[in-house]
Every structure is written in structure tokens, then in C-alpha cells.
Design an enzyme around this catalytic site. Structure first.
Site, PDB file in Angstrom:
ATOM      1  N   ASP A 193      -7.043   4.446  -4.431  1.00  0.00           N
ATOM      2  CA  ASP A 193      -7.705   4.310  -3.128  1.00  0.00           C
ATOM      3  C   ASP A 193      -8.318   5.695  -2.883  1.00  0.00           C
ATOM      4  O   ASP A 193      -8.544   6.431  -3.857  1.00  0.00           O
ATOM      5  CB  ASP A 193      -6.680   3.909  -2.042  1.00  0.00           C
ATOM      6  CG  ASP A 193      -7.330   3.561  -0.707  1.00  0.00           C
ATOM      7  OD1 ASP A 193      -7.827   2.441  -0.560  1.00  0.00           O
ATOM      8  OD2 ASP A 193      -7.363   4.418   0.208  1.00  0.00           O
ATOM      9  N   LYS A 220       0.856  -1.192   0.000  1.00  0.00           N
ATOM     10  CA  LYS A 220       0.000   0.000   0.000  1.00  0.00           C
ATOM     11  C   LYS A 220       0.884   1.231   0.000  1.00  0.00           C
ATOM     12  O   LYS A 220       2.043   1.168   0.430  1.00  0.00           O
ATOM     13  CB  LYS A 220      -0.877   0.000   1.258  1.00  0.00           C
ATOM     14  CG  LYS A 220      -2.082   0.899   1.176  1.00  0.00           C
ATOM     15  CD  LYS A 220      -3.267   0.222   0.513  1.00  0.00           C
ATOM     16  CE  LYS A 220      -4.422   1.177   0.310  1.00  0.00           C
ATOM     17  NZ  LYS A 220      -5.667   0.461  -0.013  1.00  0.00           N
TER      18      LYS A 220
HETATM   19  N1  LIG Z   1     -11.353   2.105  -4.602  1.00  0.00           N
HETATM   20  C1  LIG Z   1     -11.178   0.816  -4.366  1.00  0.00           C
HETATM   21  O1  LIG Z   1     -11.075   0.007  -5.297  1.00  0.00           O
HETATM   22  C2  LIG Z   1     -11.121   0.298  -2.981  1.00  0.00           C
HETATM   23  C3  LIG Z   1     -11.336   1.125  -1.890  1.00  0.00           C
HETATM   24  N2  LIG Z   1     -11.389   0.581  -0.640  1.00  0.00           N
HETATM   25  C4  LIG Z   1     -11.646   1.411   0.536  1.00  0.00           C
HETATM   26  O2  LIG Z   1     -12.936   2.010   0.403  1.00  0.00           O
HETATM   27  C5  LIG Z   1     -12.969   3.261   1.101  1.00  0.00           C
HETATM   28  C6  LIG Z   1     -13.422   4.342   0.139  1.00  0.00           C
HETATM   29  O3  LIG Z   1     -12.507   4.433  -0.942  1.00  0.00           O
HETATM   30  P1  LIG Z   1     -12.900   5.071  -2.359  1.00  0.00           P
HETATM   31  O4  LIG Z   1     -14.362   5.042  -2.534  1.00  0.00           O
HETATM   32  O5  LIG Z   1     -12.024   4.447  -3.359  1.00  0.00           O
HETATM   33  O6  LIG Z   1     -12.385   6.557  -2.162  1.00  0.00           O
HETATM   34  P2  LIG Z   1     -12.947   7.896  -2.795  1.00  0.00           P
HETATM   35  O7  LIG Z   1     -11.874   8.891  -2.641  1.00  0.00           O
HETATM   36  O8  LIG Z   1     -13.556   7.657  -4.122  1.00  0.00           O
HETATM   37  O9  LIG Z   1     -14.128   8.229  -1.782  1.00  0.00           O
HETATM   38  C7  LIG Z   1     -13.926   8.315  -0.410  1.00  0.00           C
HETATM   39  C8  LIG Z   1     -15.216   8.676   0.251  1.00  0.00           C
HETATM   40  O10 LIG Z   1     -15.082   8.658   1.666  1.00  0.00           O
HETATM   41  C9  LIG Z   1     -15.299   9.938   2.210  1.00  0.00           C
HETATM   42  N3  LIG Z   1     -14.266  10.165   3.226  1.00  0.00           N
HETATM   43  C10 LIG Z   1     -12.933  10.055   3.084  1.00  0.00           C
HETATM   44  N4  LIG Z   1     -12.309  10.396   4.219  1.00  0.00           N
HETATM   45  C11 LIG Z   1     -13.281  10.689   5.085  1.00  0.00           C
HETATM   46  C12 LIG Z   1     -13.292  11.106   6.422  1.00  0.00           C
HETATM   47  N5  LIG Z   1     -12.149  11.274   7.110  1.00  0.00           N
HETATM   48  N6  LIG Z   1     -14.487  11.309   7.024  1.00  0.00           N
HETATM   49  C13 LIG Z   1     -15.642  11.118   6.326  1.00  0.00           C
HETATM   50  N7  LIG Z   1     -15.706  10.735   5.052  1.00  0.00           N
HETATM   51  C14 LIG Z   1     -14.547  10.542   4.453  1.00  0.00           C
HETATM   52  C15 LIG Z   1     -15.150  10.902   1.063  1.00  0.00           C
HETATM   53  O11 LIG Z   1     -15.909  12.073   1.250  1.00  0.00           O
HETATM   54  C16 LIG Z   1     -15.666  10.069  -0.097  1.00  0.00           C
HETATM   55  O12 LIG Z   1     -17.052  10.087  -0.130  1.00  0.00           O
HETATM   56  C17 LIG Z   1     -11.562   3.437   1.686  1.00  0.00           C
HETATM   57  O13 LIG Z   1     -11.539   2.892   2.976  1.00  0.00           O
HETATM   58  C18 LIG Z   1     -10.696   2.575   0.762  1.00  0.00           C
HETATM   59  O14 LIG Z   1      -9.511   2.165   1.389  1.00  0.00           O
HETATM   60  C19 LIG Z   1     -11.268  -0.766  -0.440  1.00  0.00           C
HETATM   61  C20 LIG Z   1     -11.041  -1.612  -1.475  1.00  0.00           C
HETATM   62  C21 LIG Z   1     -10.864  -1.130  -2.808  1.00  0.00           C
HETATM   63  O1  LIG Z   2      -6.811  -2.534  -6.835  1.00  0.00           O
HETATM   64  C1  LIG Z   2      -5.852  -2.517  -6.095  1.00  0.00           C
HETATM   65  O2  LIG Z   2      -4.733  -2.914  -6.379  1.00  0.00           O
HETATM   66  C2  LIG Z   2      -5.960  -1.930  -4.722  1.00  0.00           C
HETATM   67  C3  LIG Z   2      -7.277  -1.902  -4.071  1.00  0.00           C
HETATM   68  C4  LIG Z   2      -7.088  -1.431  -2.666  1.00  0.00           C
HETATM   69  O3  LIG Z   2      -6.346  -0.497  -2.418  1.00  0.00           O
HETATM   70  C5  LIG Z   2      -7.736  -2.119  -1.587  1.00  0.00           C
HETATM   71  O4  LIG Z   2      -8.138  -3.267  -1.776  1.00  0.00           O
HETATM   72  O5  LIG Z   2      -7.829  -1.557  -0.483  1.00  0.00           O
END
Ligand SMILES: NC(=O)C1=CN([C@@H]2O[C@H](COP(=O)(O)OP(=O)(O)OC[C@H]3O[C@@H](n4cnc5c(N)ncnc54)[C@H](O)[C@@H]3O)[C@@H](O)[C@H]2O)C=CC1
Ligand SMILES: O=C(O)CCC(=O)C(=O)O
Length: 444
Positions: free
Chosen positions: A166, A126
Site C-alpha cells: 500500500d 490491513k
Molecule cells: N497499491 C495498490 O495496489 C493499492 C493502493 N490503493 C490506495 O491507493 C492510494 C495510493 O497508493 P499507492 O499508489 O500504492 O502508494 P504509493 O506509496 O506508491 O504512492 C502514494 C502517493 O500518494 C502521495 N501521498 C501519500 N500521502 C500523501 C499525503 N498525505 N498528501 C499528499 N500526497 C500523499 C505520495 O506522494 C505518492 O505520490 C492509497 O490510498 C492506497 O491505499 C488502493 C488499492 C490498491
Molecule cells: O493487494 C492487496 O492485497 C491489497 C491491496 C490494498 O491494500 C487495497 O486494496 O487497498
């Protein structure tokens, strides 16, 4: 003191000021106790747990960049290559002001077991930076991404370490970073996933984490004799994971009535209007107040509150430690049936225990959100073949992977006499493959 407790104590002593990393290690090691105790002598002799909780290597670097007014800024970048026993390091990059080494280590540690659960050959890593993309122009984002990759490109490669997105890193940032990698290293290779479709991206990667979350949730409910159609869901977040979780849940006949961002949340009694949410968040990159202005059935509230709404299913999709014990109590009091984590470690340890004690079906993030990284691994396969699969092919593989993960965590929990304890089941199922690979590869 047991072997697990010894290792846990040393993690806390050797990594001070990293509470999120301690929390992630504690959750995993405590649930692994039955496996560790059955093999304690051998694992201890091999120092298997000590090796698992220490990243293979970690990089920390300076990122200077220039804003639109000619002012120079300096951020800090990280890449932690946690465990490469079963494949090249794989895991996203997070750009958020809260990023520090402890956060990246917790995410990297979780990624090791998650990637193992997918059944695909990917190790765990990561990275990220304490950069805040909010309010920056496209040119500023490009300047930052180029500077970040100028340093990161020394440590990654299609067969060594393959980052992705992420929080704060989506298609735009991946594009700028890919361009800079190619320019410096002079190779066109699948060094990043989540790429645009015109230069090696995979169909369905954008949707994969949210869709995968729902494929697993539906299967977990099915195992327990429950139908997802007709259920009401609370979703937190309004980013990549939240948007496509809402899309798939709606397609499955459930109704999602909430979403949130870092300043407020929406309750929409008629169900979230996805086209409007995408317009506000993916196109305009605006606040949720814009959603409420355009939607008469929606209420906007400042602060936090999605978990106070009466729902059957809770899907935390924003960030770590966003669902606390008071939220768990409110959800249970309102009769919640299932919680599945779209985000990484969104539920505190105390809240997780409360759900389990109250017989709520609880799917931990390392299983429930594994669809994103699994589809990234499918993107790597397509890049190696120099071919692109159809949306239907990728989506069918994603569904198969999520159904397998659901049964793997269910079966492991049953094998250790803890039927329905999916935290234990996911941790054990993920651990077994990594532990075996490490044992076969000698002391490295
Ligand atoms: N994008 C991906 O493929 C993956 C993402 N994740 C996890 O999913 C979660 C969301 O990621 P994404 O949707 O990709 O990110 P993103 O940047 O597209 O969206 C993040 C969302 O969470 C909110 N957010 C972020 N920090 C915050 C905080 N401190 N307090 C309140 N709201 C907050 C933002 O306003 C936004 O709505 C994270 O925990 C990430 O690690 C897990 C697996 C894969
Ligand atoms: O697609 C990836 O390699 C990473 C996804 C990721 O950051 C997660 O699973 O939390």
C-alpha cells in the site's frame, strides 16, 4: 433510533479518536439502510452489524530497528484481521508517519466489502506502521522490514492472512519481508502478494490497481453512453496507482494533465510524459520538481491544486480525504463528468454528496480500486498451483473482474431504486455476500 443509527453511534462511542474509521463506517452503513430495513429483525437478532463493525482481531506491536549511524528507533506496527467470512484475510501494509489504529481500521473495513466485490474468496484485513520510508537508505529499509516481519510472521500465513503493499510499501519492501518470513518460518509459500517475478509474483500485479481503475471507469462511462477516448483527466498522486492509471488512460485515448506528491503538483498541458514520471518516481524516488525541470510543457506548483484544473474526469490516486467540498465545487463548476477513486476514501462525505447531487458519475474506491487486490488473489491462485500465467491471461481476468464489478454496483443501485448511485450499489453488492456467509457460519 434505527438499527443503523444505533450501531453508528456505538462505533463512535467505542472507538474515540478514530475519525477516519467513523467516516468509513458511516458511508457504508447509511447506504445499506434499504437492505437493513428490509431484514431488520433478523439482522438485529444476529447482531450482524455489530459483528461487521468489530474487527475479528487486531495486533499492535513494537518495531525496534537500527539506522546507518547505529541509532536505535522504535516504531509501532499494526495488523487488523477484520473479517474472514469469505476467505483468508487479505489487504495491504502501509508505511507512513500518519498511520495509527484508526487509519488501519478504516482501511480494513473498506477492504472487507472491496474484496467481496471482486467475486474472489478473500476476507478483509490491513496493516502497517508509522514508519517514514522517505530519505532512508536501502539498508535502513531492510532493517525496518525485517524487524516488522519478525513480529508479523506470528499472525499470517498463505491460508490465514496474506498482506501486500500500500502507501510506502512496494516490490522492494515486499521482497525484504518475504525473505524474513521464509527465514523465520522455514516455508516458501504465497504469504505476501506483490512479490517479485523471480520468486512467485504475478505479472500485471504492479499495473493492476491503476489499470483496473480505468477498466471500471471506461465501463461506467459506457453504461452511461459516454466514450473515454478524447477526454481530459486530472490525476492526483504519483505512486503505484497514479502511474498505471495514467498509463492505461493514455492508452485508451484520454489525456492526463496532472499528478502530485506530498509537496506539490504538476500541470502538463501536453499530457503527462509517463517515461519521465516513471524515471523520477520509480527509479530515482525523487520529487516532482525533477519532472518539471526536464519537461518544458509542465508547470510545477507547491501545495495542492490538481482539482482546480478544467477536466472531464477526476481520478484521485494519492490518499484519504484529499478531495474536499471546495475541490468538488471547482470540478463541478468546470464541467466534470466522472470521478473514480483510485485511492481509498480520497473524497470526503460532503464532497461525495455534492458530486451525486450534481449528477456526476461517482465510482467509490472499494469498487474502482479493487483491481489491485483482485490481481493479488490471482497471484495467490498461481502460487497454489505453482504455475505462472502470462501477462495477457492475468490482464484479461482483471478486465473481466472490473467489468463485473461495474455491472454489480449498477445493478444493485437499480434494484434499490437508486439508479446511478454507485456508492449505494457498491456497498450493497459487497455487503450481500459477506452477510450471507456470516449467517451460514453461525454466531462467530
Ligand atoms: N497499491 C495498490 O495496489 C493499492 C493502493 N490503493 C490506495 O491507493 C492510494 C495510493 O497508493 P499507492 O499508489 O500504492 O502508494 P504509493 O506509496 O506508491 O504512492 C502514494 C502517493 O500518494 C502521495 N501521498 C501519500 N500521502 C500523501 C499525503 N498525505 N498528501 C499528499 N500526497 C500523499 C505520495 O506522494 C505518492 O505520490 C492509497 O490510498 C492506497 O491505499 C488502493 C488499492 C490498491
Ligand atoms: O493487494 C492487496 O492485497 C491489497 C491491496 C490494498 O491494500 C487495497 O486494496 O487497498
Amino acid at each position: 433510533m434505527s438499527y443503523v443509527d444505533e450501531v453508528l453511534q456505538s462505533v463512535i462511542e467505542k472507538n474515540p479518536s478514530e475519525p477516519e474509521f467513523h467516516q468509513a463506517v458511516k458511508e457504508v452503513l447509511e447506504s445499506l439502510k434499504p437492505v437493513i430495513e428490509a431484514n431488520e429483525e433478523e439482522y438485529k437478532k444476529q447482531a450482524l452489524l455489530e459483528r461487521m463493525v468489530n474487527p475479528e482481531r487486531q495486533f499492535k506491536f513494537r518495531i525496534p530497528w537500527v539506522d546507518d549511524n547505529g541509532q536505535v528507533h522504535v516504531n509501532t506496527g499494526y495488523r487488523v484481521q477484520f473479517n474472514g467470512a469469505i476467505g483468508p484475510y487479505k489487504g495491504g501494509l502501509r508505511f507512513h508517519p500518519s498511520v495509527n489504529l484508526g487509519i488501519i481500521k478504516f482501511l480494513g473495513f473498506e477492504q472487507v466489502f472491496k474484496n467481496s466485490l471482486t467475486g474472489l474468496p478473500i476476507g478483509g484485513g490491513k496493516g502497517g506502521a508509522d514508519f517514514d520510508p522517505k530519505g532512508k537508505s536501502d539498508r535502513e529499509i531492510m532493517a525496518f522490514c525485517q524487524s516488522f516481519m519478525t513480529e508479523l510472521c506470528k499472525y499470517i500465513g498463505a491460508d490465514t492472512d496474506v498482506p501486500a503493499g500500500d502507501i510506502g510499501v512496494g516490490a522492494r519492501e515486499v521482497g525484504y519481508m518475504f525473505g524474513q518470513y521464509k527465514r523465520i518460518r522455514g516455508v516458501f509459500e504465497g504469504v505476501l502478494t506483490g512479490k517479485g517475478l523471480s520468486y512467485g509474483g504475478s505479472l500485471a500485479r504492479t499495473e493492476a490497481t491503476g489499470y483496473g481503475l480505468l477498466y471500471l471507469t471506461r465501463e461506467m462511462l459506457k453504461i452511461n453512453g459516454i466514450e473515454i477516448a478524447g477526454k481530459t483527466c486530472a490525476v492526483s498522486g504519483s505512486g503505484n496507482v497514479a502511474i498505471y492509471a495514467i498509463e492505461k488512460a493514455t492508452e485508451m485515448g484520454a489525456k492526463c494533465v496532472t499528478c502530485s506528491d506530498s509537496t506539490g503538483w504538476i500541470y502538463d498541458k501536453d499530457g503527462i510524459d509517463l517515461a519521465l514520471l516513471k524515471e523520477v518516481k520509480e527509479v530515482k524516488r525523487a520529487r516532482l520538481t525533477e519532472y518539471a525541470k526536464a519537461r518544458p510543457s509542465a508547470e510545477y506548483h507547491e501545495g495542492k491544486g490538481v482539482w482546480s484544473v478544467k477536466v472531464d474526469i477526476a481520478l484521485p490516486c494519492a490518499t484519504q480525504n484529499e478531495l474536499h467540498i471546495e475541490d468538488a465545487k471547482a470540478l463541478v463548476a468546470n464541467g466534470v463528468t466522472a470521478v473514480a477513486e483510485g485511492a481509498n476514501m480520497p473524497t470526503t462525505l460532503e464532497a461525495t454528496k455534492y458530486f451525486q447531487d450534481n449528477k456526476v458519475l461517482f465510482a467509490p474506491g472499494k469498487a474502482a480500486n479493487a483491481g489491485g487486490v483482485a490481481t493479488s488473489a490471482l497471484e495467490m491462485t498461481q502460487n497454489s498451483e505453482r504455475l505462472s500465467w502470462t501477462f495477457e491471461e492475468v490482464d484479461a481476468k482483471l478486465q473481466g473482474i472490473m467489468v463485473n464489478i461495474t455491472h454489480a454496483m449498477d445493478e444493485a443501485a437499480k434494484r434499490y431504486g437508486e439508479d446511478g448511485n454507485y456508492v449505494l450499489g457498491a456497498n450493497i453488492a459487497g455487503f450481500e455476500k459477506v452477510a450471507e456467509a456470516m449467517s451460514f457460519q453461525g454466531i462467530v
